[in-house]
Design an enzyme around this catalytic site. Structure first.
Site, PDB file in Angstrom:
ATOM      1  CG  ASP A  59       1.699   5.551   4.663  1.00 46.84           C
ATOM      2  OD1 ASP A  59       0.929   5.687   3.171  1.00 46.84           O
ATOM      3  OD2 ASP A  59       1.713   4.777   5.516  1.00 46.84           O
ATOM      4  CG  HIS A  64       1.762  -2.855   1.201  1.00 42.67           C
ATOM      5  ND1 HIS A  64      -0.186  -2.840   1.136  1.00 42.67           N
ATOM      6  CD2 HIS A  64       1.525  -0.849   1.063  1.00 42.67           C
ATOM      7  CE1 HIS A  64      -0.523  -1.835   1.956  1.00 42.67           C
ATOM      8  NE2 HIS A  64       0.314  -0.396   1.326  1.00 42.67           N
TER       9      HIS A  64
END
Lengths: 409, 173
Positions: free
Chosen positions: A228, A320
């Site tokens: 992330d 995503h």
């Protein structure tokens, strides 16, 4: 038997020596490695006790400077975000809170107790403590404050996937506290909440944690297993400055930034039903390496136009990573997320992500990106945005000043 | 004697189960049931759409479908639609005669990605003909029947039991 009992004791000092060498070497070279980008005032020296965690980051950061600490400085292991509302809605009350928090922050970040701290011994080890202050939309609605609002501090529109639960919304102020040590963090929260008790009410406190830094430099993972923050700009580069810091003629705004904090619940029970291949199609990245599908290493460019033998897109159109992709510094965001885990409630894990992003203007970056994600992100099925707030984080101050001072003038 | 045999049998069974659970065939239960047009169909008129139907429902996310002509030009229009166990894609009207390959990628509701393709012909085949059967893609799951794996597993299991039985006998005697 003897082998196993010896391993931990002989292993840990070796790790910290290597960490210390890395800090020393980087200091000599003046390289822009992730952990020396901050304005550390007391870098580690070899006679300080060291653990793996403290060796990776300086013990103290300077509260004063062009920008507030806690943004370009390396993200600590633990963080708390305090949403604060004034009791008396006036600029005087706002100034009092900003002065008080700035004073507490300057002392505690230096490893000194705040004034009248009954447990000052807990402040002696800052463990990389940073305290960062932001002003919310409500603060700029106070009488006399409307004209001070930075134009780029735009309110966030509603997104189709918003599933807000009460209690996590916008507040007058935000205090973001980070430290390597959860005890130091807890103490700093206590000092600030007690100091503000006659002036303000705490609407919420959101706490999160991160994995220990990966020695290989790989980006940290969130609780869904994915890396992330891969495409984050690197502090100290022109790209970082362009992504994060506002450029403005007013010194009260120049060098500030917008912080967006969204509370994203992860539906791990259904997510974990997916096998790895399916998760990778949803994210658009290889889960183990973080490489974009069709690439080989984490920081490879996303092959957005690539198709496979059958003509199918290598990175699915609703992946995503594809939808979050932005190609220029001003359209990107700095991601500085934390995971949260509040155990189990009503038979369901209360786990997720404190999505924390910084941008010089959300209208260029976060808002269009979030619109794309809300419309078609494959990941939406397994996450739920239950809270959202955004803040203007003013630039740093010189010694003797307080955060946001220029906005009140 | 009997206890020894039971123990060996249990060990072998647990081992076989572990192999089955960890092996690539574990998620092979998401199967393609039918396609429209069917594989290799020769159509007299251009189809309005193509579809692939599976033996279990699909996630509405993560699905993709593309139809290529012999020159690998895409002849689909709009986005693929997923409804229950079927993914479908509309096609451009009046496709010229030739061979077309429809490729799909879906995620089943229980979390397995499946990727594959089928070909059909409008009018007469293209020259040179595109390959009839698609290579299985690394990202997807092969649509091969599961029975050879089951036969192999059963044979291995029987063999292991026999060996175990023999070993136990030798040790006891």
């Amino acid at each position: 038997m003897t082998h196993t009992s010896q391993a931990p004791t002989s292993g840990s000092p070796r790790v910290s020596r290597r960490g210390l060498l890395a800090v020393g070497g980087a200091g000599i070279l003046g390289a822009a490695g992730g952990f020396i980008v901050g304005r550390e005032s007391a870098p580690m020296t070899s006679d300080q006790p060291a653990t793996a965690a403290t060796a990776a980051a300086p013990q103290t950061y300077d509260f004063h400077g062009a920008h507030q600490a806690g943004i370009s400085t390396p993200a600590q292991q633990h963080a708390a975000y305090l949403g604060i509302n004034l009791q008396e809605r006036s600029t005087n009350a706002l100034a009092a809170v900003l002065r008080l928090v700035s004073d507490d922050a300057a002392r505690m970040m230096a490893g000194k107790p705040a004034l009248a701290d009954p447990s000052g011994m807990l402040a002696a080890t800052a463990s990389g403590l940073t305290i960062t202050v932001g002003l919310g939309h409500r603060a700029f609605e106070l009488p006399g404050m409307q004209a001070s609002r930075p134009e780029a501090f735009a309110a966030l529109p509603a997104f189709a996937t918003d599933a807000f639960e009460p209690g996590w919304g916008d507040t007058d102020l935000l205090v973001h506290i980070g430290s390597q040590d959860p005890l130091v963090l807890s103490h700093a929260i206590r000092v600030i909440t007690v100091d503000l008790s006659t002036l303000a009410r705490i609407a919420w406190i959101q706490q999160g944690f991160r994995a220990l830094p990966d020695p290989s430099g790989a980006t940290g993972r969130n609780l869904m297993g994915q890396v992330d923050g891969t495409v984050n700009p690197v502090p100290g580069t022109a790209e970082f400055d362009e992504t994060v810091w506002m450029q403005h003629p007013s010194p009260a705004i120049n060098g500030g930034t917008v912080l967006i904090l969204r509370r994203i619940r992860m539906l791990l029970d259904t997510w974990d039903v997916l096998d790895t291949g399916a998760k990778e199609l949803v994210i658009g990245r290889d889960l183990s390496t973080g490489a974009p599908l069709g690439g080989t290493s984490e920081r490879d460019p996303m092959p957005l136009a690539a198709t496979n033998d059958l003509g199918l897109p290598v990175i699915p159109t609703d992946a995503h990573a594809r939808l979050a992709h932005a190609s220029t510094p001003r359209t990107r965001i700095l991601r500085r997320p934390y995971s949260y885990d509040h155990g189990m409630h009503a038979g369901t894990n209360d786990v997720g992500l404190l999505f924390v992003a910084y941008t010089q203007d959300p209208r260029d970056s976060f808002i269009p990106m979030q619109r794309r994600l809300a419309e078609s992100d494959a990941l939406n099925r397994w996450v739920s945005t239950i809270g959202s707030a955004s803040y203007f984080v003013p630039p740093g101050v010189r010694e003797g000043g307080f955060i946001g001072e220029g906005l009140l003038a | 004697m009997r206890r020894g045999f039971a123990r060996v049998l249990a060990v072998v069974l647990v081992g076989a189960l572990a192999v089955a659970a960890g092996g690539p065939s574990a998620s092979a239960h998401t199967q393609l049931v039918a396609t429209s047009p069917s594989e290799g169909a020769v159509l007299t008129t251009s189809p309005a759409s193509v579809s692939a139907t599976f033996n279990e429902s699909l996630l509405t996310t993560g699905g993709a479908m593309v139809v290529l002509d012999a020159e690998r030009r895409s002849v689909g229009t709009g986005d693929a639609r997923v409804q229950r166990a079927t993914i479908a894609l509309d096609l451009q009207p009046s496709l010229p005669d030739g061979t077309y390959r429809a490729a799909y990628r879906v995620i089943s509701a229980d979390g397995h990605p499946v990727e594959g393709s089928f070909t059909f012909i409008v009018g007469s085949p293209s020259k040179p003909e595109v390959q009839g059967t698609a290579p299985a893609n690394a990202a997807g799951e092969q649509q091969s029947p599961a029975w050879p794996a089951i036969v192999l597993l059963a044979a291995a299991l029987l063999g292991a039991v026999a060996v175990g039985w023999w070993v136990v006998r030798r040790v006891r005697e």
